[in-house]
Write an enzyme that holds these catalytic residues in place. Sequence first.
Site, PDB file in Angstrom:
ATOM      1  N   GLY A 355      31.471  34.404  43.861  1.00 36.56           N
ATOM      2  CA  GLY A 355      33.515  33.881  44.442  1.00 36.56           C
ATOM      3  C   GLY A 355      32.997  32.691  44.512  1.00 36.56           C
ATOM      4  O   GLY A 355      32.285  31.934  44.307  1.00 36.56           O
ATOM      5  N   PRO A 356      34.313  31.748  44.303  1.00 39.36           N
ATOM      6  CA  PRO A 356      34.125  29.731  44.072  1.00 39.36           C
ATOM      7  C   PRO A 356      33.377  29.519  45.510  1.00 39.36           C
ATOM      8  O   PRO A 356      33.196  30.189  46.780  1.00 39.36           O
ATOM      9  CB  PRO A 356      35.489  30.193  44.148  1.00 39.36           C
ATOM     10  CG  PRO A 356      36.245  31.024  43.686  1.00 39.36           C
ATOM     11  CD  PRO A 356      35.233  32.290  44.763  1.00 39.36           C
ATOM     12  N   GLY A 358      32.449  27.597  48.749  1.00 42.89           N
ATOM     13  CA  GLY A 358      33.722  26.995  50.676  1.00 42.89           C
ATOM     14  C   GLY A 358      34.124  28.459  50.231  1.00 42.89           C
ATOM     15  O   GLY A 358      34.876  28.151  51.444  1.00 42.89           O
ATOM     16  N   THR A 359      33.815  29.564  50.407  1.00 41.83           N
ATOM     17  CA  THR A 359      34.704  31.019  50.428  1.00 41.83           C
ATOM     18  C   THR A 359      34.085  31.706  51.869  1.00 41.83           C
ATOM     19  O   THR A 359      34.367  32.714  51.909  1.00 41.83           O
ATOM     20  CB  THR A 359      35.290  31.591  48.872  1.00 41.83           C
ATOM     21  OG1 THR A 359      34.140  31.767  48.868  1.00 41.83           O
ATOM     22  CG2 THR A 359      36.220  31.388  49.006  1.00 41.83           C
ATOM     23  N   GLY A 360      32.768  30.894  52.315  1.00 44.96           N
ATOM     24  CA  GLY A 360      32.074  31.650  52.671  1.00 44.96           C
ATOM     25  C   GLY A 360      31.046  32.285  52.711  1.00 44.96           C
ATOM     26  O   GLY A 360      30.604  34.044  53.520  1.00 44.96           O
ATOM     27  N   THR A 362      27.546  32.745  52.118  1.00 43.34           N
ATOM     28  CA  THR A 362      26.603  32.448  53.129  1.00 43.34           C
ATOM     29  C   THR A 362      26.097  33.082  54.467  1.00 43.34           C
ATOM     30  O   THR A 362      25.899  33.226  55.422  1.00 43.34           O
ATOM     31  CB  THR A 362      25.751  31.514  52.902  1.00 43.34           C
ATOM     32  OG1 THR A 362      25.931  30.830  51.915  1.00 43.34           O
ATOM     33  CG2 THR A 362      25.042  30.965  53.558  1.00 43.34           C
ATOM     34  N   SER A 678      45.063  34.263  27.915  1.00 42.10           N
ATOM     35  CA  SER A 678      46.090  35.118  28.798  1.00 42.10           C
ATOM     36  C   SER A 678      47.808  34.215  29.041  1.00 42.10           C
ATOM     37  O   SER A 678      47.942  34.182  29.459  1.00 42.10           O
ATOM     38  CB  SER A 678      45.678  34.932  30.090  1.00 42.10           C
ATOM     39  OG  SER A 678      45.408  33.427  30.965  1.00 42.10           O
ATOM     40  N   LYS A 721      46.642  34.171  40.089  1.00 39.09           N
ATOM     41  CA  LYS A 721      47.564  33.400  40.009  1.00 39.09           C
ATOM     42  C   LYS A 721      48.977  33.859  39.912  1.00 39.09           C
ATOM     43  O   LYS A 721      49.728  33.160  40.483  1.00 39.09           O
ATOM     44  CB  LYS A 721      47.289  34.024  38.752  1.00 39.09           C
ATOM     45  CG  LYS A 721      46.697  33.946  37.040  1.00 39.09           C
ATOM     46  CD  LYS A 721      46.383  34.606  36.169  1.00 39.09           C
ATOM     47  CE  LYS A 721      45.509  34.166  35.197  1.00 39.09           C
ATOM     48  NZ  LYS A 721      44.846  34.598  33.733  1.00 39.09           N
TER      49      LYS A 721
END
Length: 773
Positions: A355-356, A358-360, A362, A678, A721
């Site tokens: 995932g991107p 900073g999304t937790g 680790t 898309s 989106k």
Amino acid sequence: MTEYKRQIPMIPLRGLTVVPGMVAQFDIGREKSAQGIKNAMLNDQQIFLVRQKDEEMEEPVIKDMYRAGVLAEVKQIEHKSGSSLRVMVYGKKRGILSAMHDLGEFWEAEISFPEEERPELPDDITEEGMKEVLIHCLEEYREKTRQIPLGIMMEIEKTEDVYQMVDEIAANVHFSPDELQEILDGKEPLERYYLVASKLEEKAKEVDIRDEIDRNVKERIDKNQREYILREQMKYIREELGEDGPLSDAEEFERQAESLEAPKEIKEKIEKEIRRFRNIGNNPSESGVIRTYIETMLEMPWDKKAPEYTDIDHAKEVMEAEHYGLWEVKERVLDYLAVHSLTKQSGTPILCLAGPPGTGKTSIAQSLAEALKRPYVRISLGGIRDEAEIRGHRKTYVGAMPGRIADGIRKAGVKNPVLLLDEIDKVSTDYRGDTFSALLEVLDGEQNKKFRDHYLEVSLDLSEVVFVTTANTLQTIPRPLLDRMEVIQVSSYTENEKFHIAKEHLLEKQIEGHGLSGGLLSVSDGALRRMIRYYTKEAGVRNLERTLSDVCRKAAREILETKKKSIRVTERNLSKYLGKEKYRYQMANEKDEVGIVRGLAWTSVGGDTLQIEVNVLPGKGKLMLTGQMGDVMKESAQTGISYIRSVSGEYGIPEDFFEEHDIHVHIPEGAVPKDGPSAGITMATAILSAVADIKVRADVAMTGEITLRGRVLPIGGLKEKLLAAKNAGMKRVIVPAENEKDVEEISQEITKGLDIKYVFRMEEVLRYSLVQK
């Protein structure tokens, strides 16, 4: 003798004594001590330091403290991990502890400062003579120990007052804490003088004794055999004390090998190396290599395991306490615990959290280790190019060492820790070997039972290790490696999720880290939501945490400058602390227009809306595409034109229209590269609207790939989106029918209020988006 008293914050010291004139640095772990430092910083930066008798006591009272301490000035504070501090102080004046009060947040001392009178000396003793004796003792100590720099020595010798010289010597000579406390306890200046002078003489004599031991040892042995010298020194000291001689290194290794929990082949390998070490003779280079290898082998947890802990309620409690959202990840961890609890089998899945930033990802691995009550080791793989970093170096190389996997197991101390392989997508390969191929064996449950590290030269069982990997993207991970992992997508946070994370976790952490606890700073819910929407634009919460840190820093400065008792940050005064808003959302257009359609796009920081504009001009049938479109997007536009030409008759478009007109398709924000299929139905709708002069609903957003015959194909990144459409105020969203199953997995928090239309063909897209005449 007169004295005056004062009340001041105090810190009970453990194993440390500070005296006047001394600069000392120490760590503070107790919350009360930390609050005492913070209270001192808010006033005159002065604190009373006094040593406690029992170092283990957490809540001392006055009977547990020495009476003599020092009034010190706080010079520097450094915030360490958690709530601990590192403090630098300068001892200013000796004081006596009269009373000690526990104020709840910190300790306060009531201290007295006796005004000491100069003692009367016998007729045959002068202060000048006392100084000469003291300087003589100090010079003898320095000559034998080489521990006092010449500059400090010269400064001490320049001191005119003999009793001030006593304090300076105590502050600069390496006395033990007990010796310093004894000097500090001296009630009279003359008593402290005799203590310092006698201790300097004792230390000089200790050096003489050590020198005598060295001379006696050197008579027995060859000066070039350094290791043998050290052993003989120990032997001589023990003989003088009447104790038995120590074990040799080889004997010590044998003793450790006997008690080692390891398979038979491992023990045989270690015993063989110990025999080599014993017979190697006095070859320092080779014996050093073998010694390091034996020590490493003895430190490895071959058969040592952490107890199995499968309490699902505890795991759920840990996950909920430390993470908001991330339901899929939490469910997967709890599923694993449930199966492991029933089967008791050692095989574990390899989880890959993708995932991107900073999304937790680790921190999830840390929570997993806490839930399982196992040691946690993080190994960063970012930028690793050398295969030996994974498999280890062969012992024949200079500076050989185990690979990161084996070293991580050694540090964990058990064979079944939680091992995080961070940033696995950033591993690279060059002439030094294929790092990805080395990871194949590590992460394969069928092969890693006998993982072979080049340095250890024996099989290492990794089958009971709980491996967790993280990646920002799966595109750079080779397919064979990806096939060995169970991928869990950690998607972007919604605004509501970011709000709860900030309120329940980040804000408290930042307030505590900036010394604003105790109600000094509060932030309203409206301010938090405004920060999230207009000051950050990201998938995770890393920038949000930095933004909260900015607010805390500004608030701390304002408190110190204006002497306010507390500060409240609200939606109205937020710009005072963060400046003008950094981001804005493209909201839905106010009215229906021809040739303007809102598309939906996925970016690395979440979703966004994409406004596509089309103009029809007199010309020769050219198609112009602007706005930094990629090749795939350009092909989607051409496909859309072909489809529209095939159905032009249904919309009353003349047959020669496309030969006599140019069509210009533009996507604003031309500096930003854009690509992907898309936007196919979006561009086709915008072109048809402009060509047929039919308005498009302003509150409609759409996403989907178009084919030449008008079929609508599925796309990815639907959660981000839909979130972008909701933030932009869209009411209707058109998505491919094959993505309906993806929508069912998205929380109602995102889909609520959106009229989602599922389409198979382009005709349905036009029916839902065009304004019917």
